[in-house]
Design a protein around this motif. Structure first.
Motif, short mmCIF file in Angstrom:
data_model
loop_
_atom_site.label_atom_id
_atom_site.label_comp_id
_atom_site.label_asym_id
_atom_site.label_seq_id
_atom_site.Cartn_x
_atom_site.Cartn_y
_atom_site.Cartn_z
N VAL A 1 0.87 -1.16 0.00
CA VAL A 1 0.00 0.00 0.00
C VAL A 1 0.92 1.22 0.00
O VAL A 1 1.78 1.36 0.88
N VAL A 2 0.77 2.08 -1.00
CA VAL A 2 1.54 3.31 -1.09
C VAL A 2 0.55 4.47 -1.03
O VAL A 2 -0.37 4.53 -1.85
N GLU A 3 0.75 5.36 -0.06
CA GLU A 3 -0.10 6.55 0.06
C GLU A 3 0.79 7.77 -0.09
O GLU A 3 1.83 7.88 0.56
N LEU A 4 0.36 8.65 -0.98
CA LEU A 4 1.11 9.88 -1.24
C LEU A 4 0.18 11.07 -1.12
O LEU A 4 -0.91 11.08 -1.71
N LEU A 5 0.60 12.06 -0.37
CA LEU A 5 -0.09 13.35 -0.33
C LEU A 5 0.89 14.34 -0.94
O LEU A 5 1.95 14.62 -0.37
N TYR A 6 0.57 14.81 -2.13
CA TYR A 6 1.46 15.66 -2.91
C TYR A 6 0.86 17.05 -2.97
O TYR A 6 -0.33 17.22 -3.24
N GLY A 7 1.67 18.06 -2.69
CA GLY A 7 1.19 19.43 -2.67
C GLY A 7 1.83 20.28 -3.74
O GLY A 7 2.94 19.99 -4.22
N ALA A 8 1.13 21.33 -4.10
CA ALA A 8 1.65 22.31 -5.06
C ALA A 8 1.14 23.68 -4.66
O ALA A 8 -0.02 23.84 -4.30
N LEU A 9 2.02 24.66 -4.72
CA LEU A 9 1.63 26.04 -4.48
C LEU A 9 1.39 26.71 -5.82
O LEU A 9 2.24 26.64 -6.71
N ILE A 10 0.24 27.37 -5.93
CA ILE A 10 -0.16 28.04 -7.16
C ILE A 10 -0.33 29.53 -6.86
O ILE A 10 -1.07 29.88 -5.93
N GLY A 11 0.34 30.35 -7.63
CA GLY A 11 0.16 31.78 -7.50
C GLY A 11 -0.88 32.26 -8.50
O GLY A 11 -0.86 31.87 -9.66
N MET A 12 -1.83 33.06 -8.04
CA MET A 12 -2.90 33.59 -8.90
C MET A 12 -3.08 35.07 -8.61
O MET A 12 -3.19 35.47 -7.46
N ARG A 13 -3.14 35.84 -9.68
CA ARG A 13 -3.36 37.28 -9.54
C ARG A 13 -4.39 37.71 -10.56
O ARG A 13 -4.32 37.32 -11.73
N ASN A 14 -5.36 38.47 -10.10
CA ASN A 14 -6.41 39.01 -10.98
C ASN A 14 -7.17 37.91 -11.71
O ASN A 14 -7.45 38.02 -12.90
N VAL A 15 -7.50 36.85 -10.98
CA VAL A 15 -8.22 35.71 -11.55
C VAL A 15 -9.55 35.59 -10.81
O VAL A 15 -9.58 35.59 -9.58
N THR A 16 -10.65 35.50 -11.54
CA THR A 16 -11.96 35.37 -10.92
C THR A 16 -12.13 33.96 -10.34
O THR A 16 -11.43 33.03 -10.72
N ASP A 17 -13.09 33.81 -9.43
CA ASP A 17 -13.38 32.49 -8.86
C ASP A 17 -13.80 31.51 -9.94
O ASP A 17 -13.48 30.33 -9.87
N GLU A 18 -14.52 31.99 -10.95
CA GLU A 18 -14.96 31.12 -12.05
C GLU A 18 -13.77 30.60 -12.86
O GLU A 18 -13.85 29.54 -13.47
#
Length: 176
Positions: free
Chosen positions: A94-111
């Motif tokens: 059993v291999v469990e991975l929790l992988y994260g990424a940081l995303i930068g967003m500027r002037n982007v609507t929620d949609e």
């Protein structure tokens, strides 16, 4: 258009529409800042006996995607993947991975942000998470688990349609 004989088209970078000063640029921007392993677990409960098992194992892959804001312009995507291999004799790994990424967003609507965080962002980081899973399975003593690419955009759209259908059905049922 390039002049005949030239293969490079001038881009007119000195055109009047020069970039705005820092902080005055209001165009939308999205970028991958960083990616990292948050948690990795490898279980090999029946080793070394499981290396001798002759029956073909059943391998299952589960994954889940989450996202959360960390600040006004930074979001974190978390991709949890679990690979489980079971044979009639028991669990191989059993291999469990929790992988994260940081995303930068500027002037982007929620949609615009939502589909990126739950479809496009995971599509970008999946190859790296897939390699970690393959290496972990290989390092546990088994052949590397080579996962097929996942259509995150298709999954996102189908879940969005299913949610809309549920909301429509709930609205219709509430009116009856």
């Amino acid at each position: 258009m390039a002049e005949e004989g030239d293969i490079i088209t001038p881009l007119d970078l000195d055109a009047p529409a020069a970039p705005l000063a820092n902080g005055e640029d209001t165009s939308p921007a999205i970028g991958l800042i960083s990616q990292y392993i948050k948690d990795l677990s490898v279980e090999n409960p029946n080793a070394p006996d499981s290396y001798q098992w002759q029956d073909a194992p059943e391998v299952s892959i589960d994954f889940n995607i989450g996202a959360r804001p960390l600040g006004p312009d930074v979001h974190e995507i978390e991709m949890k993947m679990t690979a489980t291999s079971k044979a009639p004799q028991g669990t191989q790994y059993v291999v469990e991975l929790l992988y994260g990424a940081l995303i930068g967003m500027r002037n982007v609507t929620d949609e615009q942000a939502h589909p990126f965080l739950f479809a496009e962002g995971p599509r970008l980081v999946f190859p790296f998470a897939r390699r970690i899973i393959a290496d972990a399975v290989r390092d546990a003593g088994y052949p590397p688990l080579l996962l097929e690419p996942i259509d995150f955009n298709g999954l996102y759209m189908s879940q969005l349609q299913a949610r809309q259908a549920e909301e429509l059905a709930a609205g219709t049922a509430g009116q009856a």
